[in-house]
Design a protein around this motif. Structure first.
Motif, PDB file in Angstrom:
ATOM      1  N   PHE A 246       1.069  27.797  13.960  1.00  0.00           N
ATOM      2  CA  PHE A 246       1.346  29.205  13.685  1.00  0.00           C
ATOM      3  C   PHE A 246       1.838  29.442  12.265  1.00  0.00           C
ATOM      4  CE2 PHE A 246       1.907  29.167  18.425  1.00  0.00           C
ATOM      5  CZ  PHE A 246       0.795  29.926  18.699  1.00  0.00           C
ATOM      6  N   ARG A 247       2.139  28.379  11.541  1.00  0.00           N
ATOM      7  CA  ARG A 247       2.600  28.535  10.156  1.00  0.00           C
ATOM      8  C   ARG A 247       1.447  28.750   9.185  1.00  0.00           C
ATOM      9  NH1 ARG A 247       6.178  23.267  11.093  1.00  0.00           N
ATOM     10  NH2 ARG A 247       7.526  24.112  12.731  1.00  0.00           N
ATOM     11  N   GLN A 248       0.235  28.738   9.689  1.00  0.00           N
ATOM     12  CA  GLN A 248      -0.934  28.946   8.825  1.00  0.00           C
ATOM     13  C   GLN A 248      -1.205  30.430   8.572  1.00  0.00           C
ATOM     14  OE1 GLN A 248      -4.418  26.696  10.124  1.00  0.00           O
ATOM     15  NE2 GLN A 248      -3.087  25.254  11.183  1.00  0.00           N
ATOM     16  N   ARG A 249      -0.502  31.302   9.259  1.00  0.00           N
ATOM     17  CA  ARG A 249      -0.763  32.737   9.133  1.00  0.00           C
ATOM     18  C   ARG A 249       0.369  33.417   8.382  1.00  0.00           C
ATOM     19  NH1 ARG A 249      -0.953  37.052  14.093  1.00  0.00           N
ATOM     20  NH2 ARG A 249       1.210  36.380  14.240  1.00  0.00           N
ATOM     21  N   GLU A 250      -0.006  34.333   7.477  1.00  0.00           N
ATOM     22  CA  GLU A 250       0.983  35.082   6.705  1.00  0.00           C
ATOM     23  C   GLU A 250       0.878  36.582   6.998  1.00  0.00           C
ATOM     24  OE1 GLU A 250       1.433  32.497   2.602  1.00  0.00           O
ATOM     25  OE2 GLU A 250      -0.045  34.103   2.676  1.00  0.00           O
ATOM     26  N   ALA A 251       2.020  37.220   7.000  1.00  0.00           N
ATOM     27  CA  ALA A 251       2.058  38.675   6.946  1.00  0.00           C
ATOM     28  C   ALA A 251       2.059  39.056   5.467  1.00  0.00           C
ATOM     29  CB  ALA A 251       3.308  39.213   7.630  1.00  0.00           C
ATOM     30  N   GLN A 252       1.135  39.929   5.080  1.00  0.00           N
ATOM     31  CA  GLN A 252       0.980  40.256   3.659  1.00  0.00           C
ATOM     32  C   GLN A 252       1.020  41.766   3.407  1.00  0.00           C
ATOM     33  OE1 GLN A 252      -2.590  38.476   2.101  1.00  0.00           O
ATOM     34  NE2 GLN A 252      -1.796  36.378   2.291  1.00  0.00           N
ATOM     35  N   VAL A 253       1.589  42.122   2.268  1.00  0.00           N
ATOM     36  CA  VAL A 253       1.443  43.467   1.702  1.00  0.00           C
ATOM     37  C   VAL A 253       0.421  43.329   0.579  1.00  0.00           C
ATOM     38  CG1 VAL A 253       2.583  45.368   0.508  1.00  0.00           C
ATOM     39  CG2 VAL A 253       3.826  44.074   2.263  1.00  0.00           C
ATOM     40  N   GLN A 254      -0.676  44.082   0.676  1.00  0.00           N
ATOM     41  CA  GLN A 254      -1.795  43.925  -0.244  1.00  0.00           C
ATOM     42  C   GLN A 254      -2.096  45.233  -0.971  1.00  0.00           C
ATOM     43  OE1 GLN A 254      -4.941  42.869   2.434  1.00  0.00           O
ATOM     44  NE2 GLN A 254      -4.277  40.742   2.681  1.00  0.00           N
ATOM     45  N   THR A 255      -2.441  45.109  -2.256  1.00  0.00           N
ATOM     46  CA  THR A 255      -2.995  46.211  -3.027  1.00  0.00           C
ATOM     47  C   THR A 255      -4.251  45.705  -3.724  1.00  0.00           C
ATOM     48  OG1 THR A 255      -1.605  45.672  -4.940  1.00  0.00           O
ATOM     49  CG2 THR A 255      -0.745  47.320  -3.395  1.00  0.00           C
ATOM     50  N   ALA A 256      -5.056  46.611  -4.247  1.00  0.00           N
ATOM     51  CA  ALA A 256      -6.313  46.217  -4.891  1.00  0.00           C
ATOM     52  C   ALA A 256      -6.044  45.569  -6.244  1.00  0.00           C
ATOM     53  CB  ALA A 256      -7.212  47.430  -5.064  1.00  0.00           C
ATOM     54  N   ALA A 257      -6.686  44.441  -6.481  1.00  0.00           N
ATOM     55  CA  ALA A 257      -6.540  43.758  -7.758  1.00  0.00           C
ATOM     56  C   ALA A 257      -7.083  44.631  -8.883  1.00  0.00           C
ATOM     57  CB  ALA A 257      -7.290  42.425  -7.727  1.00  0.00           C
ATOM     58  N   GLY A 258      -6.297  44.789  -9.935  1.00  0.00           N
ATOM     59  CA  GLY A 258      -6.747  45.535 -11.102  1.00  0.00           C
ATOM     60  C   GLY A 258      -6.628  47.041 -10.994  1.00  0.00           C
TER      61      GLY A 258
END
Length: 312
Positions: A267-279
């Motif tokens: 289960f440590r292979q999964r991340e919760a992420q906050v994402q925005t568009a690159a650039g």
């Protein structure tokens, strides 16, 4: 009014329709003009953007990447034209958020409410979608920010915050496992389980863990929503799985359940992420809200998951 270069405009229409002829009809030009622009774009890039078939055209991998960029640029251009026409500043724009269901349960709405207490003139649009769709919407400019689970490297997005989130079993009060601090995967699988459907990140990791441990599991319930899983547990149907985003300790007892950590390295292979568009340069409300989300997801935040953080 279009601000995109002609070749990107033509490329977008062909990608949408899968046909030069149909794209030409939408654009009001001759098919030969569309073909020339596509050929010129491919020649300039030195790579094929479409695979040609007798009944149409499909995007290559490179074409799909360019499509995401073109859609994002198109969205930003349309927003700029609207701002110029109406005189509204970019600071007045709504913040568009896409997230998967686990984040929509508490974390994201609480972040929105907290942000509006300081900035009451800011409005939000929240779309609850599958994890890959949340990322796609950010890449294509449909959403300003995504909050979702991810496994492996991410492309075309800037990861503002990434946290490895523990997984917990949802256990009914009074159950033999209810008083435990943590349990192993084999102990979990000894009970009837409500699981997410195949294709979800949690289910992918669960299936890998089960295979590694040599376990055989036939789910008692497969459901793509959290609420039925919780009700299944409360009614004594079995156990369920949920990511611990720091919001599980407050009212579990009131809901008739408790949460017990499932201890397995898979289960440590999964991340919760906050994402925005690159650039992409976001307007200030979206930038500030993204920072607020990242802070709330941080393990250092009082309501954040007790896990390891990686900031992008």
């Amino acid at each position: 009014m279009r601000l995109l270069p002609v070749n990107l405009t033509y490329f977008l229409e062909v990608a949408r329709s899968g046909s030069v002829t149909e794209a030409a009809q939408v654009l009001g030009v001759a098919p030969s003009a569309v073909s020339r622009q596509i050929a010129k774009l491919e020649s300039g890039l030195g790579i094929a953007l479409f695979a040609r078939h007798p009944r149409g055209m499909t995007l290559t991998d490179a074409g799909s990447r360019l499509l995401a960029h073109a859609r994002r640029t198109e969205t930003e251009s349309a927003a700029l034209v609207e701002e110029l026409r109406t005189g509204r500043g970019a600071e007045e724009r709504d913040v568009r958020v896409a997230c998967s269901e686990g984040f929509a349960r508490r974390l994201v709405p609480r972040a929105m409410a907290g942000f509006r207490s300081e900035h009451p003139d800011v409005s939000f649009r929240l779309d609850v979608v599958p994890r890959r769709e949340a990322t796609r919407r950010v890449v294509e400019g449909i959403a300003d920010v995504a909050v979702t689970y991810a496994m492996g490297p991410q492309y075309d997005v800037r990861v503002e915050c990434a946290v490895v989130v523990p997984v917990c079993a949802v256990v009914p009060l009074g159950h033999e496992l209810a008083g435990r601090d943590r349990i192993g995967l084999a102990e979990l699988c000894a009970h009837p389980l409500a699981l997410a459907p195949p294709g979800s990140s949690q289910r992918e990791l669960f299936d890998i863990g089960v295979q590694l441990e040599g376990l055989t599991v036939r789910p008692a319930l497969v459901c793509d929503s959290l609420a039925p899983g919780y009700e299944f547990v409360r009614a004594g149907g079995g156990l369920a799985l949920v990511g611990d985003l720091g919001d599980l300790g407050g009212d579990g007892g009131a809901e008739g359940v408790t949460h017990v950590r499932v201890d397995h390295p898979v289960f440590r292979q999964r991340e919760a992420q906050v994402q925005t568009a690159a650039g992409r340069r976001l307007p200030w409300p979206a930038t500030r809200f993204t920072q607020s989300l990242a802070a709330m997801l941080s393990p250092r935040h009082p309501s954040g998951p007790a896990a390891t953080q990686r900031e992008g």
